[in-house]
Design a protein around this motif. Sequence first.
Motif, PDB file in Angstrom:
ATOM      1  N   CYS A  19       0.865  -1.285  -0.026  1.00  0.00           N
ATOM      2  CA  CYS A  19       0.039   0.074   0.130  1.00  0.00           C
ATOM      3  C   CYS A  19       0.983   1.247  -0.069  1.00  0.00           C
ATOM      4  CB  CYS A  19      -0.951  -0.050   1.295  1.00  0.00           C
ATOM      5  SG  CYS A  19      -2.290  -1.156   0.985  1.00  0.00           S
ATOM      6  N   LEU A  21       3.845   1.800   1.347  1.00  0.00           N
ATOM      7  CA  LEU A  21       4.523   1.817   2.628  1.00  0.00           C
ATOM      8  C   LEU A  21       5.751   0.848   2.242  1.00  0.00           C
ATOM      9  CD1 LEU A  21       1.680   1.953   5.070  1.00  0.00           C
ATOM     10  CD2 LEU A  21       2.912   3.740   3.829  1.00  0.00           C
ATOM     11  N   SER A  55      -6.900   3.633  14.264  1.00  0.00           N
ATOM     12  CA  SER A  55      -7.282   3.582  12.826  1.00  0.00           C
ATOM     13  C   SER A  55      -8.756   4.349  12.983  1.00  0.00           C
ATOM     14  CB  SER A  55      -7.408   2.188  12.276  1.00  0.00           C
ATOM     15  OG  SER A  55      -6.159   1.450  12.118  1.00  0.00           O
ATOM     16  N   ASN A  94      -4.166   9.766   2.187  1.00  0.00           N
ATOM     17  CA  ASN A  94      -3.283   8.560   2.606  1.00  0.00           C
ATOM     18  C   ASN A  94      -3.326   8.305   4.054  1.00  0.00           C
ATOM     19  OD1 ASN A  94      -0.811   7.200   1.535  1.00  0.00           O
ATOM     20  ND2 ASN A  94       0.126   7.983   3.215  1.00  0.00           N
ATOM     21  N   ARG A  95      -3.521   9.295   4.675  1.00  0.00           N
ATOM     22  CA  ARG A  95      -3.775   9.025   6.309  1.00  0.00           C
ATOM     23  C   ARG A  95      -4.904   7.824   6.432  1.00  0.00           C
ATOM     24  NH1 ARG A  95      -5.232  13.680   9.934  1.00  0.00           N
ATOM     25  NH2 ARG A  95      -5.143  12.135  11.518  1.00  0.00           N
ATOM     26  N   THR A  98      -3.945   4.484   5.010  1.00  0.00           N
ATOM     27  CA  THR A  98      -2.943   3.840   5.810  1.00  0.00           C
ATOM     28  C   THR A  98      -3.511   3.217   7.135  1.00  0.00           C
ATOM     29  OG1 THR A  98      -1.156   5.468   5.067  1.00  0.00           O
ATOM     30  CG2 THR A  98      -0.726   4.351   7.276  1.00  0.00           C
ATOM     31  N   HIS A 101      -5.032   0.287   5.900  1.00  0.00           N
ATOM     32  CA  HIS A 101      -4.040  -0.668   5.544  1.00  0.00           C
ATOM     33  C   HIS A 101      -3.444  -1.388   6.798  1.00  0.00           C
ATOM     34  CE1 HIS A 101      -0.134  -1.938   4.273  1.00  0.00           C
ATOM     35  NE2 HIS A 101       0.576  -0.887   5.065  1.00  0.00           N
ATOM     36  N   ASN A 102      -2.841  -0.529   7.718  1.00  0.00           N
ATOM     37  CA  ASN A 102      -2.275  -0.874   8.846  1.00  0.00           C
ATOM     38  C   ASN A 102      -3.370  -1.934   9.829  1.00  0.00           C
ATOM     39  OD1 ASN A 102      -0.098   0.279   8.317  1.00  0.00           O
ATOM     40  ND2 ASN A 102      -0.612   2.061   9.676  1.00  0.00           N
ATOM     41  N   GLN A 414       0.831   7.796  -2.589  1.00  0.00           N
ATOM     42  CA  GLN A 414       1.716   7.119  -2.085  1.00  0.00           C
ATOM     43  C   GLN A 414       1.747   5.783  -2.463  1.00  0.00           C
ATOM     44  OE1 GLN A 414       2.468   7.610   2.247  1.00  0.00           O
ATOM     45  NE2 GLN A 414       4.165   5.994   2.330  1.00  0.00           N
ATOM     46  N   GLU A 415       0.511   5.258  -2.659  1.00  0.00           N
ATOM     47  CA  GLU A 415       0.190   3.897  -3.075  1.00  0.00           C
ATOM     48  C   GLU A 415       0.758   3.837  -4.493  1.00  0.00           C
ATOM     49  OE1 GLU A 415      -0.530   0.162  -3.473  1.00  0.00           O
ATOM     50  OE2 GLU A 415      -1.353   1.001  -1.673  1.00  0.00           O
TER      51      GLU A 415
END
Length: 478
Positions: A19, A21, A55, A94-95, A98, A101-102, A414-415
């Motif tokens: 993703c 990162l 999240s 992106n936040r 992320t 994703h996390n 970023q992805e």
Amino acid sequence: MKTTQFIIAGLLAFTLQGCGLDAIENPNVTEDKFVETPQASATWVNGARAEMASSLSVIVELTELTSDNYFNNRTLSSKVFDIPQIVYTDLDVNRIQTAVHNLRRTAEFGLETVIPQDNSATDEQRAELYFYLGVSHLFAGEYFVGLPEEAYGTVLEPSAHFDAAIEAFDEVTSLSGDTDLVQAANLAKARISFHEGDVTSLRTQAEAVINAAPALNYQVEYDGINGPSNGFQNFLYNSSQDEFAPLPRLDFLDPKYYSEDGAGQDQKPISLFKIEEAYLMLAEADLADGDLPGTRTRLKDLLSDVIANRPVASFDDSRETRSGGNRDDYPLSDTVQVRFAPGAPAVSGLILDRQDGLVQVPVVSGTSVTAQDIDNAATEDELLELIYLMRQEIFISEGRRVVDLGIRYPVSEQEMTGNNNIDSNSPYLQAQIPGFIPLGMQMDDFSVNEAQGIVTIDVNINRVLVQNKTNDAILPLW
């Protein structure tokens, strides 16, 4: 709890890839070292709870701003989501990605690496990690036009994420003996059936949850001492500034989260799955089937059997003056009435006077809709508008409204940068903002007639949703 989070943070840095990162090798906490520690699964599950909390805090903050629920009356969060303006290069996009994703990678690593090497691991630990895995896919499907399912993978459509979520939630129900966890998973599956327009499955699943857990309220907990904190609570209450202001007709529901100690150590939980949703989905299914009397009965049962029994908190909110900076004309007196749109009737009782003693605010679910309002709704569209008003009010501050609006975020820059499956022309880099959504911050806008003591909302978005109910982006049962 604090030690657990440090361990999780280190391992996430070491293990999580994809993703967009890149992996960062951590010399102090390695995968091999961690999985050999006693009770590694228990530690990882505790950390996964913290990841769920972190999240959700990010998601609630940014999606509530994007919706018509809240306006950023200062500049400590997104400055453009209120418009709404959503571009893939935005760091806040992106936040959110992320955060989703996390959560997914935390659950996957626990299930694929930690638990298989821990002889002390239990089915309940497996079930909880599958639950977080399911939630991550549910969020991916609800909030994004598409997201990869794995590191540097191809982008999956929301429907594929919903399928993956159902598989994970099925594991929860087969492994766990925790009634609340199982019924939260079942309610999640009912929500997916709702999103997919599968009325038959929706009815079976939602009715079963109501029968099994009639007061279900599965919440995500926060810790004001060790963390993570409920970031939205800080924006609504703990901060000395007036960062976020609700749409005036939602004033009586704010703040859902507050601190009894005044210092922020007291952190309120966020509801993730609650039984109110089952009633609302079933009421809409009844209405879509043409059963107006059944819809009215279902909604009145929700008022009397559930919402009437939810807690109402009494606390001091006198610091709140709605004068954060971007606009200072928010109504402050409980004598002010609110029109939901120009020409609409003026409604009393929606504004709280926060300088006149303690305020009383529903902290799980509240609504301005009464049984008489439900009886007075004579047509299908009038009832449907009430349902979406109730959804907005009941789920305020929980990150749900933006989904009802049909808004979806794009894959982040970023992805794209780290994923060869996504090029600069990918349609997944475009946000979904339905054409009927007013731009230019009009969703949050209102005018004030001081002489009459009336605030008029520019646009009744719930009516707009009903007028566009056949649009594929919203109201999936229509």
